[in-house]
Design a protein around this motif. Structure first.
Motif, short mmCIF file in Angstrom:
data_model
loop_
_atom_site.label_atom_id
_atom_site.label_comp_id
_atom_site.label_asym_id
_atom_site.label_seq_id
_atom_site.Cartn_x
_atom_site.Cartn_y
_atom_site.Cartn_z
N SER A 257 33.39 7.83 47.08
CA SER A 257 34.15 6.75 47.71
C SER A 257 35.31 7.22 48.58
N VAL A 258 35.47 8.54 48.74
CA VAL A 258 36.63 9.03 49.48
C VAL A 258 36.26 9.93 50.65
N GLY A 259 35.42 10.93 50.43
CA GLY A 259 35.04 11.84 51.52
C GLY A 259 34.93 13.27 51.07
N SER A 260 34.92 14.18 52.06
CA SER A 260 34.76 15.61 51.80
C SER A 260 36.03 16.36 52.16
N PHE A 261 36.28 17.44 51.40
CA PHE A 261 37.51 18.21 51.53
C PHE A 261 37.23 19.67 51.27
N VAL A 262 38.10 20.53 51.78
CA VAL A 262 38.10 21.94 51.41
C VAL A 262 39.44 22.20 50.73
N ASP B 76 44.89 9.73 43.60
CA ASP B 76 45.53 8.71 44.43
C ASP B 76 44.60 8.23 45.54
N LEU B 77 43.81 9.14 46.10
CA LEU B 77 42.86 8.76 47.14
C LEU B 77 41.81 7.79 46.59
N VAL B 78 41.33 8.06 45.38
CA VAL B 78 40.35 7.17 44.75
C VAL B 78 40.96 5.82 44.44
N ARG B 79 42.18 5.82 43.95
CA ARG B 79 42.86 4.54 43.65
C ARG B 79 43.01 3.70 44.92
N THR B 80 43.42 4.35 46.02
CA THR B 80 43.60 3.64 47.29
C THR B 80 42.27 3.10 47.79
N ALA B 81 41.21 3.91 47.68
CA ALA B 81 39.87 3.50 48.15
C ALA B 81 39.31 2.33 47.35
N SER B 82 39.75 2.19 46.10
CA SER B 82 39.20 1.14 45.24
C SER B 82 39.95 -0.19 45.36
N VAL B 83 41.06 -0.20 46.11
CA VAL B 83 41.83 -1.44 46.29
C VAL B 83 41.13 -2.29 47.35
N CYS C 103 39.45 7.40 37.60
CA CYS C 103 38.35 8.29 37.23
C CYS C 103 37.78 8.81 38.55
N VAL C 104 37.85 10.12 38.73
CA VAL C 104 37.40 10.76 39.97
C VAL C 104 36.10 11.50 39.69
N LYS C 105 35.07 11.16 40.47
CA LYS C 105 33.79 11.87 40.36
C LYS C 105 33.57 12.61 41.66
N LYS C 106 33.26 13.90 41.51
CA LYS C 106 33.06 14.70 42.71
C LYS C 106 32.00 15.77 42.48
N GLU C 107 31.41 16.19 43.59
CA GLU C 107 30.55 17.37 43.57
C GLU C 107 31.39 18.49 44.17
N ARG C 108 31.50 19.59 43.44
CA ARG C 108 32.30 20.74 43.88
C ARG C 108 31.39 21.95 44.01
N VAL C 109 31.43 22.57 45.20
CA VAL C 109 30.76 23.84 45.42
C VAL C 109 31.86 24.89 45.48
N LEU C 110 31.83 25.82 44.54
CA LEU C 110 32.91 26.79 44.39
C LEU C 110 32.50 28.17 44.88
N TYR C 111 33.39 28.77 45.66
CA TYR C 111 33.19 30.13 46.20
C TYR C 111 34.36 31.01 45.77
N ARG C 112 34.07 32.30 45.54
CA ARG C 112 35.10 33.30 45.22
C ARG C 112 35.16 34.33 46.33
N HIS C 113 36.35 34.77 46.62
CA HIS C 113 36.59 35.81 47.63
C HIS C 113 35.85 37.08 47.20
N PRO C 114 35.29 37.83 48.16
CA PRO C 114 34.51 39.02 47.79
C PRO C 114 35.31 40.14 47.14
N GLU C 115 36.62 40.18 47.39
CA GLU C 115 37.44 41.27 46.87
C GLU C 115 38.61 40.81 46.02
#
Length: 189
Positions: free
Chosen positions: A139-144, A180-187, A114-126
């Motif tokens: 439990s994992v970190g931040s990503f783009v 997979d990142l969440v599973r690894t972090a929870s081990v 079960c993955v819980k995340k906060e997502r901030v979504l942006y769209r290209h202007p054109e």
């Protein structure tokens, strides 16, 4: 031809400079979402091994079931660009996510994570086919995550251009799914 989702995920040590760059380039902030994704695998195939995805996603007023096929040399390039046809079934409402989770469990699917995340979504202007998400995964970190949706094979080239313009090409590429990142972090170590 069905649309293909072309994406790449990179580590993000801090998001403020990326947010500033997105604004400078005219990206539209579509919103901030708290998403909960529950991932499943059938008994006869290990989706961790095949890198397939079957998930139920829920967020404010929205729920869907998604399937992404197995990864192979055709869907996962040597530059870690992932290109897959994604099948999404939008559910009638967020309360349907619970029913979908029960259904998958009842038909013998195993819960992988079960993955819980906060997502901030942006769209290209054109370009409506280009999205950039800044994800903070519990439990994992931040990503783009840069995503281009195309019906032709130009998605990887566009993705490279977008990442270069955003200044994220020096960030480490992350090939593992959040699941997979969440599973690894929870081990326990």
């Amino acid at each position: 031809m069905s649309p293909v989702e072309v994406e790449r995920k990179r580590e993000l040590s801090e998001a403020s400079s990326l947010r500033e760059r997105l604004v400078e380039l005219g990206y539209r902030r579509e919103g901030t979402f708290v998403e909960t994704d529950t991932y499943y695998s059938p008994q006869h195939v290990d989706y961790l091994e095949t890198i397939e995805c079957l998930r139920v996603r829920q967020r404010d007023g929205f729920a869907e079931i998604t399937y992404k096929p197995a990864s192979d040399a055709e869907t996962h390039s040597v530059t870690d660009v992932i290109s897959k046809v994604e099948t999404n079934v939008r559910l009638a409402g967020p309360e349907q996510a619970e029913a979908a989770n029960r259904l998958l469990s009842c038909v013998g699917m195993s819960t992988l994570a079960c993955v819980k995340k906060e997502r901030v979504l942006y769209r290209h202007p054109e370009r409506e086919d280009v999205a950039v998400a800044i994800d903070s995964v519990d439990s994992v970190g931040s990503f783009v995550e840069t995503e281009v949706t195309r019906t032709d094979d130009s998605g990887a080239e566009i993705l490279e251009e977008i990442e270069t313009a955003l200044g994220v090409t020096g960030n480490r590429v992350v090939t593992e799914p959040y699941r997979d990142l969440v599973r690894t972090a929870s081990v326990p170590t």
